[in-house]
Design a protein around this motif. Structure first.
Motif, PDB file in Angstrom:
ATOM      1  N   LEU A 234       0.847  -1.169   0.000  1.00 43.57           N
ATOM      2  CA  LEU A 234       0.000   0.000   0.000  1.00 43.57           C
ATOM      3  C   LEU A 234       0.893   1.233   0.000  1.00 43.57           C
ATOM      4  CD1 LEU A 234      -2.521  -1.085   2.773  1.00 43.57           C
ATOM      5  CD2 LEU A 234      -2.915  -1.178   0.328  1.00 43.57           C
ATOM      6  N   THR A 235       0.461   2.297  -0.649  1.00 42.13           N
ATOM      7  CA  THR A 235       1.268   3.501  -0.679  1.00 42.13           C
ATOM      8  C   THR A 235       1.121   4.252   0.637  1.00 42.13           C
ATOM      9  OG1 THR A 235       0.944   3.669  -3.053  1.00 42.13           O
ATOM     10  CG2 THR A 235       1.674   5.653  -1.915  1.00 42.13           C
ATOM     11  N   ALA A 236       2.258   4.608   1.239  1.00 39.65           N
ATOM     12  CA  ALA A 236       2.224   5.340   2.495  1.00 39.65           C
ATOM     13  C   ALA A 236       1.831   6.794   2.247  1.00 39.65           C
ATOM     14  CB  ALA A 236       3.588   5.269   3.169  1.00 39.65           C
ATOM     15  N   ASP A 237       1.210   7.458   3.261  1.00 36.87           N
ATOM     16  CA  ASP A 237       0.801   8.840   3.085  1.00 36.87           C
ATOM     17  C   ASP A 237       1.941   9.786   3.447  1.00 36.87           C
ATOM     18  OD1 ASP A 237       0.884   8.937   5.867  1.00 36.87           O
ATOM     19  OD2 ASP A 237      -1.266   8.582   6.073  1.00 36.87           O
ATOM     20  N   ASP A 238       1.672  11.095   3.286  1.00 39.05           N
ATOM     21  CA  ASP A 238       2.711  12.097   3.488  1.00 39.05           C
ATOM     22  C   ASP A 238       3.211  12.128   4.924  1.00 39.05           C
ATOM     23  OD1 ASP A 238       2.588  12.804   0.855  1.00 39.05           O
ATOM     24  OD2 ASP A 238       1.266  14.527   1.163  1.00 39.05           O
TER      25      ASP A 238
ATOM     26  N   LEU B 172       9.565   9.397   8.515  1.00 38.04           N
ATOM     27  CA  LEU B 172      10.785   8.661   8.193  1.00 38.04           C
ATOM     28  C   LEU B 172      11.935   9.614   7.867  1.00 38.04           C
ATOM     29  CD1 LEU B 172       9.379   5.696   6.054  1.00 38.04           C
ATOM     30  CD2 LEU B 172       9.970   5.716   8.470  1.00 38.04           C
ATOM     31  N   ASN B 173      11.632  10.720   7.216  1.00 36.15           N
ATOM     32  CA  ASN B 173      12.676  11.693   6.908  1.00 36.15           C
ATOM     33  C   ASN B 173      13.278  12.308   8.165  1.00 36.15           C
ATOM     34  OD1 ASN B 173      13.497  12.143   4.148  1.00 36.15           O
ATOM     35  ND2 ASN B 173      11.377  12.716   3.698  1.00 36.15           N
ATOM     36  N   SER B 174      12.525  12.301   9.251  1.00 38.96           N
ATOM     37  CA  SER B 174      13.013  12.897  10.494  1.00 38.96           C
ATOM     38  C   SER B 174      13.836  11.931  11.347  1.00 38.96           C
ATOM     39  CB  SER B 174      11.831  13.415  11.324  1.00 38.96           C
ATOM     40  OG  SER B 174      11.039  12.328  11.804  1.00 38.96           O
ATOM     41  N   LEU B 175      13.934  10.657  10.943  1.00 35.52           N
ATOM     42  CA  LEU B 175      14.697   9.681  11.719  1.00 35.52           C
ATOM     43  C   LEU B 175      16.172  10.067  11.763  1.00 35.52           C
ATOM     44  CD1 LEU B 175      13.185   6.296  10.460  1.00 35.52           C
ATOM     45  CD2 LEU B 175      12.722   7.438  12.634  1.00 35.52           C
TER      46      LEU B 175
ATOM     47  N   ILE C 179      20.359  11.412   3.854  1.00 31.75           N
ATOM     48  CA  ILE C 179      19.434  10.816   2.891  1.00 31.75           C
ATOM     49  C   ILE C 179      18.146  11.622   2.896  1.00 31.75           C
ATOM     50  CG2 ILE C 179      18.068   8.768   2.310  1.00 31.75           C
ATOM     51  CD1 ILE C 179      20.228   7.102   3.709  1.00 31.75           C
ATOM     52  N   ARG C 180      17.585  11.848   1.726  1.00 25.03           N
ATOM     53  CA  ARG C 180      16.250  12.420   1.606  1.00 25.03           C
ATOM     54  C   ARG C 180      15.334  11.350   1.041  1.00 25.03           C
ATOM     55  NH1 ARG C 180      17.210  16.060  -1.861  1.00 25.03           N
ATOM     56  NH2 ARG C 180      17.508  17.831  -0.430  1.00 25.03           N
ATOM     57  N   ILE C 181      14.282  11.012   1.768  1.00 22.04           N
ATOM     58  CA  ILE C 181      13.330  10.006   1.304  1.00 22.04           C
ATOM     59  C   ILE C 181      12.311  10.669   0.382  1.00 22.04           C
ATOM     60  CG2 ILE C 181      11.529   8.386   2.019  1.00 22.04           C
ATOM     61  CD1 ILE C 181      13.116   7.908   4.566  1.00 22.04           C
ATOM     62  N   LEU C 182      12.163  10.105  -0.812  1.00 22.90           N
ATOM     63  CA  LEU C 182      11.289  10.672  -1.831  1.00 22.90           C
ATOM     64  C   LEU C 182       9.948   9.952  -1.941  1.00 22.90           C
ATOM     65  CD1 LEU C 182      14.010  11.012  -4.609  1.00 22.90           C
ATOM     66  CD2 LEU C 182      13.278  12.771  -2.982  1.00 22.90           C
ATOM     67  N   LYS C 183       9.957   8.663  -1.639  1.00 20.60           N
ATOM     68  CA  LYS C 183       8.748   7.851  -1.828  1.00 20.60           C
ATOM     69  C   LYS C 183       8.783   6.676  -0.868  1.00 20.60           C
ATOM     70  CE  LYS C 183       8.375   5.678  -5.819  1.00 20.60           C
ATOM     71  NZ  LYS C 183       8.089   5.355  -7.233  1.00 20.60           N
TER      72      LYS C 183
ATOM     73  N   THR D 237      12.368  -1.079   8.842  1.00 23.56           N
ATOM     74  CA  THR D 237      11.395  -1.873   9.594  1.00 23.56           C
ATOM     75  C   THR D 237      10.335  -0.956  10.210  1.00 23.56           C
ATOM     76  OG1 THR D 237      12.817  -1.786  11.546  1.00 23.56           O
ATOM     77  CG2 THR D 237      13.034  -3.713  10.106  1.00 23.56           C
ATOM     78  N   LYS D 238       9.142  -1.492  10.453  1.00 17.20           N
ATOM     79  CA  LYS D 238       8.039  -0.691  10.955  1.00 17.20           C
ATOM     80  C   LYS D 238       8.334  -0.084  12.328  1.00 17.20           C
ATOM     81  CE  LYS D 238       4.622  -0.599   7.968  1.00 17.20           C
ATOM     82  NZ  LYS D 238       3.398  -1.367   8.121  1.00 17.20           N
ATOM     83  N   ASP D 239       9.191  -0.750  13.117  1.00 20.51           N
ATOM     84  CA  ASP D 239       9.544  -0.155  14.414  1.00 20.51           C
ATOM     85  C   ASP D 239      10.600   0.934  14.264  1.00 20.51           C
ATOM     86  OD1 ASP D 239      11.898  -1.538  13.970  1.00 20.51           O
ATOM     87  OD2 ASP D 239      11.580  -3.002  15.558  1.00 20.51           O
ATOM     88  N   LYS D 240      11.067   1.120  13.015  1.00 23.22           N
ATOM     89  CA  LYS D 240      12.005   2.198  12.657  1.00 23.22           C
ATOM     90  C   LYS D 240      13.359   2.053  13.350  1.00 23.22           C
ATOM     91  CE  LYS D 240       8.006   5.173  12.071  1.00 23.22           C
ATOM     92  NZ  LYS D 240       7.076   4.207  12.666  1.00 23.22           N
ATOM     93  N   LYS D 241      13.720   0.811  13.661  1.00 23.97           N
ATOM     94  CA  LYS D 241      14.992   0.556  14.331  1.00 23.97           C
ATOM     95  C   LYS D 241      16.062   0.018  13.391  1.00 23.97           C
ATOM     96  CE  LYS D 241      13.015  -0.352  18.908  1.00 23.97           C
ATOM     97  NZ  LYS D 241      12.883  -1.353  19.995  1.00 23.97           N
TER      98      LYS D 241
END
Length: 231
Positions: free
Chosen positions: A15-19, A25-28, A36-40, A71-75
């Motif tokens: 599924l496409t993630a929202d803004d 994720l960009n703030s991690l 890194i800049r996340i684009l999509k 990963t979804k836990d962002k670790k």
């Protein structure tokens, strides 16, 4: 950034993630510290598939945008490819249906189920698929896109022979799959050759812009990649 190759087995639908996810994720710290800049972002169940680019100084070695996983836990950040556990192949970003819908080279079959197929007429695996098409023509409608790969010397001449007339394109594709070499006899004037080159270039650009990396690539009516052997 430390990189390692990892194959991850997945079974969830994408599924496409929202803004808000993109911003989060960009703030991690791991993303910012590695410039890194996340684009999509695409949701893949217990992972995010991420498309990003380097934000390093202009005098640094230029880098192309690249894909990775978080990963979804962002670790954990994972560099490398991932494979679906159900045999669908490599995890890639979903194709934008608005980009490819209605731009097929030709259509084959009359079935209620529509599938979108990217093929190289010289590809041996494509030929296996194309030989099956007549037996599936009442179940499926095939939207065919030609994607001749640069390492196949005859793929362009084959594609020109297939496209030379609007009528019979699917039949010529299948004929090549069954061993026809009639494409060797194709004679074109300069204008016809230019027109066919332009048609093929448009198909190749469409495939590349859609993230298609190999052939045959088969997409279902929701533009999700499917295993053609299970049609």
């Amino acid at each position: 950034m430390k990189k390692f190759l990892c194959s991850v087995l997945l079974s969830a639908s994408a599924l496409t993630a929202d803004d808000s996810i993109l911003s989060e994720l960009n703030s991690l710290e791991i993303i910012q510290s590695n410039q890194i800049r996340i684009l999509k972002v695409q949701d893949e169940g217990n992972l995010y598939l991420v498309h990003g680019e380097s934000t390093r100084a202009a005098d640094a070695e230029p880098q192309k945008p690249f894909d990775f996983f978080i990963t979804k836990d962002k670790k954990i950040l994972i560099m490398g490819d991932a494979l679906y556990a159900n045999g669908q192949g490599k995890v890639v970003f979903n194709v934008d249906k608005h980009m490819i819908e209605g731009k097929e080279a030709f259509t084959y079959g009359s079935g209620k189920k529509t599938v979108y197929v990217f093929v190289d007429p010289q590809c041996p695996y494509c030929k296996q698929f194309e030989r099956l098409m007549p037996s599936l023509a009442e179940k499926y409608t095939f939207k065919i896109y030609l994607f001749p790969l640069p390492f196949h010397d005859d793929a362009i001449p084959m594609s020109k022979w297939i496209l030379k007339d609007k009528e019979g394109r699917a039949e010529r594709l299948i004929a090549i799959a069954n061993g026809s070499t009639e494409y060797h006899n194709l004679v074109l004037n300069e204008e016809e050759d230019k027109q066919l080159d332009a048609m093929i270039d448009a198909q190749v650009n469409l495939a590349e812009q859609s993230g298609i990396e190999g052939t045959p690539t088969v997409l279902d009516s929701d533009f999700n990649k499917i295993n053609w052997g299970r049609l």
